[in-house]
Design an enzyme around this catalytic site. Structure first.
Site, PDB file in Angstrom:
ATOM      1  N   LYS A  22       0.854  -1.185   0.000  1.00 31.21           N
ATOM      2  CA  LYS A  22       0.000   0.000   0.000  1.00 31.21           C
ATOM      3  C   LYS A  22       0.891   1.237   0.000  1.00 31.21           C
ATOM      4  CE  LYS A  22      -1.427   2.552   3.108  1.00 31.21           C
ATOM      5  NZ  LYS A  22      -1.166   3.769   2.297  1.00 31.21           N
ATOM      6  N   GLU A  55      10.641  16.511  15.167  1.00 33.04           N
ATOM      7  CA  GLU A  55      11.138  16.386  13.795  1.00 33.04           C
ATOM      8  C   GLU A  55      10.471  17.456  12.933  1.00 33.04           C
ATOM      9  OE1 GLU A  55      11.871  12.733  10.672  1.00 33.04           O
ATOM     10  OE2 GLU A  55       9.975  12.780  11.728  1.00 33.04           O
TER      11      GLU A  55
HETATM   12  P1  ADP Z   1       3.561  10.925   6.944  1.00 28.71           P
HETATM   13  O1  ADP Z   1       3.233  11.753   8.134  1.00 28.71           O
HETATM   14  O2  ADP Z   1       4.959  11.035   6.499  1.00 28.71           O
HETATM   15  O3  ADP Z   1       2.575  11.004   5.836  1.00 28.71           O
HETATM   16  P2  ADP Z   1       2.414   8.447   7.774  1.00 28.71           P
HETATM   17  O4  ADP Z   1       2.976   7.543   8.817  1.00 28.71           O
HETATM   18  O5  ADP Z   1       1.105   9.074   8.039  1.00 28.71           O
HETATM   19  O6  ADP Z   1       3.570   9.457   7.492  1.00 28.71           O
HETATM   20  O7  ADP Z   1       2.326   7.682   6.388  1.00 28.71           O
HETATM   21  C1  ADP Z   1       3.231   6.697   5.970  1.00 28.71           C
HETATM   22  C2  ADP Z   1       2.451   5.555   5.341  1.00 28.71           C
HETATM   23  O8  ADP Z   1       1.610   5.010   6.350  1.00 28.71           O
HETATM   24  C3  ADP Z   1       1.520   5.981   4.219  1.00 28.71           C
HETATM   25  O9  ADP Z   1       1.474   4.949   3.242  1.00 28.71           O
HETATM   26  C4  ADP Z   1       0.188   6.097   4.911  1.00 28.71           C
HETATM   27  O10 ADP Z   1      -0.905   5.909   4.059  1.00 28.71           O
HETATM   28  C5  ADP Z   1       0.286   4.948   5.873  1.00 28.71           C
HETATM   29  N1  ADP Z   1      -0.636   5.002   7.014  1.00 28.71           N
HETATM   30  C6  ADP Z   1      -0.979   6.061   7.754  1.00 28.71           C
HETATM   31  N2  ADP Z   1      -1.875   5.708   8.713  1.00 28.71           N
HETATM   32  C7  ADP Z   1      -2.086   4.372   8.564  1.00 28.71           C
HETATM   33  C8  ADP Z   1      -2.889   3.388   9.218  1.00 28.71           C
HETATM   34  N3  ADP Z   1      -3.653   3.695  10.253  1.00 28.71           N
HETATM   35  N4  ADP Z   1      -2.843   2.118   8.760  1.00 28.71           N
HETATM   36  C9  ADP Z   1      -2.060   1.775   7.730  1.00 28.71           C
HETATM   37  N5  ADP Z   1      -1.278   2.637   7.073  1.00 28.71           N
HETATM   38  C10 ADP Z   1      -1.280   3.919   7.476  1.00 28.71           C
END
Ligand code: ADP
Length: 485
Positions: free
Chosen positions: A178, A389
Site C-alpha cells: 500500500k 522532527e
Molecule cells: P507521513 O506523516 O509522512 O505522511 P504516515 O505515517 O502518516 O507518514 O504515512 C506513511 C504511510 O503510512 C503511508 O502509506 C500512509 O498511508 C500509511 N498510514 C498512515 N496511517 C495508517 C494506518 N492507520 N494504517 C495503515 N497505514 C497507514
C-alpha cells in the site's frame, strides 16, 4: 511511458489490473501546482483481502522457484527501470515535487535495490554446525517469511517501494503493498514494470487508496500475513508495529529521525557548511536523515553560519520541472503550518532568524506549499524544533563548547536514525561515533546510504535494517535441522 499509458484507476491483484470492489476512486495532485494529475482506484478491506489471498496462493510456488529464477526477474526489472529512468523521474517530480535531478537520483537509488537483491538472492547460504553428539549434525537453512504487507511513504515514492519489494521477492516471499495516498501513481509505474519483468500473478500486489486505515487493519488482521514492513511516521509506525507484535507477525519499521550534525572545532567550517546545506535541504528537508540539529563549536559558529547562509541564499525554490530549482514544494499545507509553528516558537524563545522564515508566495509558486529555506541560530533545548522532527527546510544551529556536552545533547532525543560528525581528528571521530546512539553515522560524509549498506535506526527510529545483507535477512526465517546419522 507517460501518464495516459499507465493503468490508472485500477488495482494490481493476482497479476491483473482491475477496479476496486466498491468502484471508488481518488485523485493524485501535483504539490507544486495543486493540479490533479490522475485518478486512482481506492482499494478497501475487501480488495486487500483478495490481494492477500492471491499472495498466499502464489507464495509456495514462488518460493519453490530457484533463486536464479527469482534473481532473473529482478535483473529484468532493474533493466526496465533504468530504461524508463527519465519518465519515472518526470512522474516523480510531478507527483511528489522534488526537483528533476533529485528525482533522477532517487530513480537510480531505487533501481540499485533491484540490482543488489538480484545478486543477493543467490547468496542465501545456510550453515552446518558441529554437534556435541558424535552421531548428530546440525543444519541451518533459511526460508522465506511468507506473505509480506508493505506500507510506504510519499517522500521517496519509488525507492521505498523497491527497498522493500526487491528483498521480499528475492527471498521467496510475496507482497501486498500500500503506497502513500499522496504518491500512488509512482507506485503504479513501478508495479507495471515489475509485472512486465515477468513476476508471476500474485507475487506482488498493489492496493492504492486514500484511506489507509482499513487496508492496514486488514493486513494486520489476516493470519496469512506473516510480516509487516513499514516506512513512515513514528506515531503510525509504533501503532502498527504494536498491533503486529500482538499477532506475532515479524516487523521492520523505519520511522522518523532527528539527526544531529556536529561540527567540531578542528573541522573546516566552510566544507562542513557546504555539506550541511546539501543534506539539510535534500528533498526540501523532507527526509528522515535530514539534520534537524546542527551543533557547531563556538569557535567556528561565525564562519560556519556565514558560508551556510551564502549556500542557502543560492538555493532556488520553485516547480521542480524548471531548470536550476533545488527546493521543491512541501507535500501539503499541514507541513507549511508546521514550519511556521517551528519558526515562530523558536524566535519567540530567543532564536535568531538568519535566513528565510516564511512561506513563498507569488506567481512562481502558484498553489504550491513553498517555504523559504531557513536558518535559525542560537537555538536552545527549550524550543520545539530542538525536540520535534521538522521534516522541512529549516536548519537550527546550536552552539556547543566541548565533546561530552555535544554527545549528550546529540543523544538527548527519542530518535536514533542518522547522525553526522565533522572533524579531522580520527580519534575524536571514532570516540564520538561509538558514543552516538544512532544507526547511521556520516563522518565528514553527507551521504552514508547505498543499496549495499544497512539502513535503519535505533530507539524510536525503528526496528530492522533495509538494504545490504541485513535487508534480505529481514524476509527470511531460520530453520534448524538436527540430523542423526
Ligand atoms: P507521513 O506523516 O509522512 O505522511 P504516515 O505515517 O502518516 O507518514 O504515512 C506513511 C504511510 O503510512 C503511508 O502509506 C500512509 O498511508 C500509511 N498510514 C498512515 N496511517 C495508517 C494506518 N492507520 N494504517 C495503515 N497505514 C497507514
Amino acid at each position: 511511458m507517460w501518464l495516459p499509458e499507465l493503468n490508472l484507476g485500477t488495482l494490481f491483484i493476482d497479476g491483473g489490473w482491475g477496479p476496486s470492489s466498491a468502484g471508488t476512486v481518488f485523485e493524485s495532485t501535483n504539490p507544486a501546482t495543486g493540479e490533479t494529475i490522475g485518478t486512482l482506484s481506492a482499494g478497501d478491506a475487501t480488495d486487500t483481502r483478495r490481494a492477500i489471498a492471491a499472495a498466499a496462493t502464489a507464495q509456495p510456488e514462488w518460493a519453490a522457484r530457484t533463486a536464479y529464477d527469482r534473481s532473473a526477474v529482478l535483473y529484468e526489472a532493474h533493466r526496465l527501470m533504468r530504461e524508463r529512468a527519465d519518465d519515472l523521474a518526470h512522474l516523480m517530480t510531478v507527483e511528489q515535487g522534488k526537483p528533476l535531478r533529485a528525482a533522477r537520483n532517487e530513480v537510480n537509488y531505487g533501481a540499485d535495490f533491484l540490482l543488489w537483491f538480484a545478486e543477493e538472492a543467490k547468496r542465501v547460504y545456510g550453515a552446518m554446525i558441529p554437534s556435541p553428539r558424535a552421531d548428530q549434525r546440525f543444519l541451518v537453512m533459511h526460508k522465506p517469511v511468507g506473505v509480506v504487507a508493505a506500507i510506504t511513504p510519499w517522500n521517496y515514492p519509488i525507492s521505498m517501494i523497491t527497498r522493500k519489494v526487491a528483498p521480499a521477492i528475492a527471498a521467496g516471499c510475496t507482497v501486498v503493498l500500500k503506497p502513500a495516498e499522496q504518491t500512488p501513481i509512482c507506485a503504479v509505474a513501478i508495479f507495471e514494470l515489475l509485472a512486465e519483468a515477468g513476476l508471476p500473478p500474485g507475487v506482488a500486489n498493489l492496493i492504492t487508496t486514500e484511506r489507509p486505515e482499513p487496508v492496514g487493519a486488514e493486513m494486520l488482521a489476516s493470519p496469512l500475513v506473516r510480516k509487516l514492513t513499514f516506512t513512515g511516521s513514528t506515531e503510525v509506525g509504533k501503532r502498527l508495529a504494536g498491533e503486529a507484535a500482538s499477532r506475532m507477525k515479524r516487523v521492520s519499521v523505519e520511522l522518523g529521525g532527528h539527526a544531529p550534525f556536529i561540527v567540531f572545532g578542528d573541522a573546516d567550517p566552510s566544507h562542513a557548511a557546504k555539506g550541511a546545506a546539501l543534506v539539510k535541504f535534500l528533498n526540501t528537508g523532507q527526509a528522515c536523515i535530514c539534520p534537524n540539529r546542527i551543533f557547531v563549536h563556538r569557535s567556528l559558529v561565525g564562519e560556519f553560519v556565514a558560508t551556510f547562509t551564502e549556500r542557502v541564499a543560492a538555493l532556488k525554490a520553485g516547480n521542480g520541472l524548471e531548470a536550476g530549482i533545488s527546493i521543491g514544494p512541501l507535500i501539503d499545507r499541514t507541513a507549511l503550518e508546521k514550519m511556521n509553528r517551528h519558526v515562530s516558537d523558536a524566535v519567540s524563545k530567543g532564536a535568531t532568524l538568519v535566513a528565510g522564515g516564511e512561506q513563498l508566495t507569488g506567481e512562481a509558486f502558484g498553489q504550491g506549499a513553498f517555504f523559504a529555506p531557513t536558518i535559525l541560530s542560537n537555538v536552545t533545548p527549550e524550543m520545539t524544533i530542538y525536540r520535534e522532527e521538522t521534516f522541512g527546510p529549516i536548519a537550527p544551529v546550536i552552539t556547543f563548547d566541548d565533546e561530552s556536552e555535544v554527545v549528550a545533547m546529540a543523544n538527548d532525543t527519542s530518535y536514533g536514525l542518522a547522525s553526522y560528525v565533522y572533524t579531522r581528528d580520527i580519534g575524536l571521530a571514532l570516540r564520538v561515533t561509538e558514543a552516538l546512539d544512532f544507526g547511521i553515522v556520516g563522518i565528514n560524509d553527507i551521504n552514508p546510504t547505498a543499496a549495499a549498506a544497512p539502513f535503519g535506526g535505533m530507539k524510536e527510529s525503528g526496528l530492522g535494517r533495509e538494504g545490504a545483507q541485513e535487508g534480505l535477512a529481514e524476509y527470511l526465517e531460520t530453520k534448524l535441522v538436527g540430523l542423526s546419522i
